[in-house]
Write an enzyme that holds these catalytic residues in place. Structure first.
Site, PDB file in Angstrom:
ATOM      1  N   SER A 103     -18.209 -17.005  13.550  1.00  0.00           N
ATOM      2  CA  SER A 103     -18.984 -18.146  13.570  1.00  0.00           C
ATOM      3  C   SER A 103     -18.503 -18.996  15.102  1.00  0.00           C
ATOM      4  CB  SER A 103     -18.559 -19.283  12.397  1.00  0.00           C
ATOM      5  OG  SER A 103     -17.219 -19.549  12.528  1.00  0.00           O
TER       6      SER A 103
ATOM      7  N   ASP B  19     -13.170 -30.188  10.840  1.00  0.00           N
ATOM      8  CA  ASP B  19     -13.206 -29.217  11.419  1.00  0.00           C
ATOM      9  C   ASP B  19     -12.851 -29.220  12.906  1.00  0.00           C
ATOM     10  OD1 ASP B  19     -14.167 -26.940  12.569  1.00  0.00           O
ATOM     11  OD2 ASP B  19     -16.262 -27.136  12.156  1.00  0.00           O
TER      12      ASP B  19
ATOM     13  N   HIS C 112     -14.826 -25.148  15.094  1.00  0.00           N
ATOM     14  CA  HIS C 112     -15.873 -24.988  15.795  1.00  0.00           C
ATOM     15  C   HIS C 112     -16.008 -26.145  16.856  1.00  0.00           C
ATOM     16  CE1 HIS C 112     -16.117 -22.885  12.038  1.00  0.00           C
ATOM     17  NE2 HIS C 112     -16.622 -22.099  12.930  1.00  0.00           N
TER      18      HIS C 112
END
Ligand SMILES: *[C@@H]1O[C@H](CO)[C@@H](O)[C@H](O)[C@H]1NC(C)=O
Ligand SMILES: *[C@@H]1O[C@H](CO)[C@@H](O)[C@H](O)[C@H]1NC(C)=O
Length: 414
Positions: free
Chosen positions: A143, A386, A389
């Site tokens: 990702s 998170d 990312h």
């Protein structure tokens, strides 16, 4: 002793640089001539001196542009950023759409990467698309690879919008810029090698086949001019690994130590890269360039990803204020070692490997992650904050400044 290969490469570079140097010097002469003729006080000697000085500067600039290590540097202010928003780009993954989910600060959007030895040109969508006309580019990874690719789509969205086709499996998405005959494909392959089901809801360790490459991307790699390959945080998850068709051990699995060999993530990381690079080297007909995009660092502070770790900073840090986590440093080292091994391996068709050492740049950006701004308030997630990312727009956009320069070196300097 210098190898004949190294020598011819150096010569090639010198030849390429010469016409640009001549042109720049000419422009400088014209500039100096016009400024000295308009200034009544300047004398021939000072302008001669000035000229040779400026020439030296120009030579240095040309040299640095062609040979500079773009990956070692720091972040400097760039009040002009960002170059797109959540309104102008519709390709931002929900979980990285920090603007949409109300991230209140904006300072993290106003920095650019400055290599120590030169300037890194900012991404120019118009120039980039001309540069890659008739070429194809694959991203292979997890990702974070998608995060990087979506940043590229967003940066390009000012100039062109691609046609999108996704395979039903979701393992392959194509973006076609028809008017530039330029294609991007994203191959989702978080382990690079063949795996069993990667269903994260079962709680069962994944099965990894360390000596068998993931065919989805490897069977198609030969058709691409450029490949950006990466892998990272999935290797820290529990897994069983298979070698030569036999379950040979595990990483962080629940079985007792007596029942199965327990090894560390670095073991499977090395084997997976080795298998992936070998398969590229032996892909029939492959003569493209593979960029090994190094590990993207995470920034959990005050705890781990599942236990109160968060990333709350709002500005970059200085080089001496940041250090890679030990196991990430180990992964980074493994990537460089496997890159070295892949380069030495015989390449039947002329394919090459290059380093895309993205780690240091984003190590200095603990402020660039979504934290809680990757979803609407109240949504329950495995990773509550998170810090893996990157917000879009955000610091990962600089990876496309790198990509533009790396591709320019391949396409224009060769
Ligand atoms: C973009 O972000 C703003 C908040 O900054 C939000 O109000 C808006 O709905 C978002 N638009 C889209 C298309 O996500
Ligand atoms: C792999 O397995 C086969 C049998 O399935 C065996 O003959 C061979 O020696 C094994 N190779 C290695 C390197 O373990």
């Amino acid at each position: 002793m210098m190898s004949p290969f190294g020598k011819s490469q150096m010569r090639k570079k010198a030849v390429k640089v010469a016409p640009i140097a001549a042109l720049l010097t000419l422009l400088l002469i014209i500039h100096l001539y016009s400024s000295s003729s308009s200034s009544t006080t300047s004398t021939t000697t000072t302008s001669d001196h000035k000229l040779s000085q400026t020439r030296a500067t120009a030579d240095k600039l040309i040299k640095s542009a062609a040979e500079c290590d773009i990956f070692t540097g720091q972040w400097v202010r760039n009040p002009e950023g960002p170059y797109y928003t959540n309104e102008t780009c519709n390709r931002i993954q929900e979980h990285q759409n920090c603007m949409k989910f109300g991230r209140p600060d904006t300072e993290y959007l106003r920095w650019k990467w400055k290599p120590d030895g030169c300037d890194l040109p900012l991404f120019r969508p118009d120039l980039f698309l001309e540069l890659v006309r008739g070429k194809s580019l694959a991203f292979v990874g997890d990702s974070v690879a998608r995060n990087h690719m979506q940043s590229l789509l967003c940066l390009l969205s000012k100039v062109a919008r691609p046609e999108e086709t996704a395979e039903p499996s979701g393992k392959q998405i194509w973006f076609r810029y028809k008017e530039y005959d330029f294609n991007i494909c994203l191959f989702w392959a978080p382990y690079l090698v063949k795996t069993g089901s990667l269903d994260t809801t079962t709680g069962r360790p994944f099965d990894l086949y360390l000596d068998e490459v993931d065919e989805t991307w490897s069977s198609q790699v030969a058709q691409f001019n450029f490949v950006v390959i990466s892998a990272g945080h999935w290797f820290f998850r529990p897994s069983y690994f298979h070698i030569n068709g036999t379950r040979s051990g595990c990483v962080y699995c629940p079985e007792p130590y007596e029942d199965i060999e327990h090894l560390l993530p670095s073991f499977i990381y090395r084997r997976a890269f080795h298998t992936a690079f070998s398969s590229i080297n032996s892909a029939p007909g492959y003569n493209g360039v593979t960029f090994v995009r190094t590990l993207s660092p995470s920034h959990f502070e005050g705890g781990t990803f599942d236990n109160h770790g968060n990333c709350l900073r709002m500005s970059p840090v200085k080089r001496d204020e940041a250090e890679l986590e030990e196991r990430e440093a180990e992964f980074h080292k493994i990537q460089l070692e496997e890159l070295g091994i892949a380069r030495k391996a015989e390449k039947v068709n002329g394919g090459r490997f290059e380093m895309f050492d993205a780690t240091m740049s984003l190590l200095l950006r603990p402020d660039g992650h979504p934290s809680k701004y990757g979803s609407p308030p109240g949504v329950k997630l495995v990773m509550r904050y998170d810090c893996v990312h990157w917000c879009l727009p955000g610091p990962i956009d600089a990876w496309n400044d790198f990509l533009q320069e790396l591709l320019r070196r391949e396409i224009q300097d060769n």
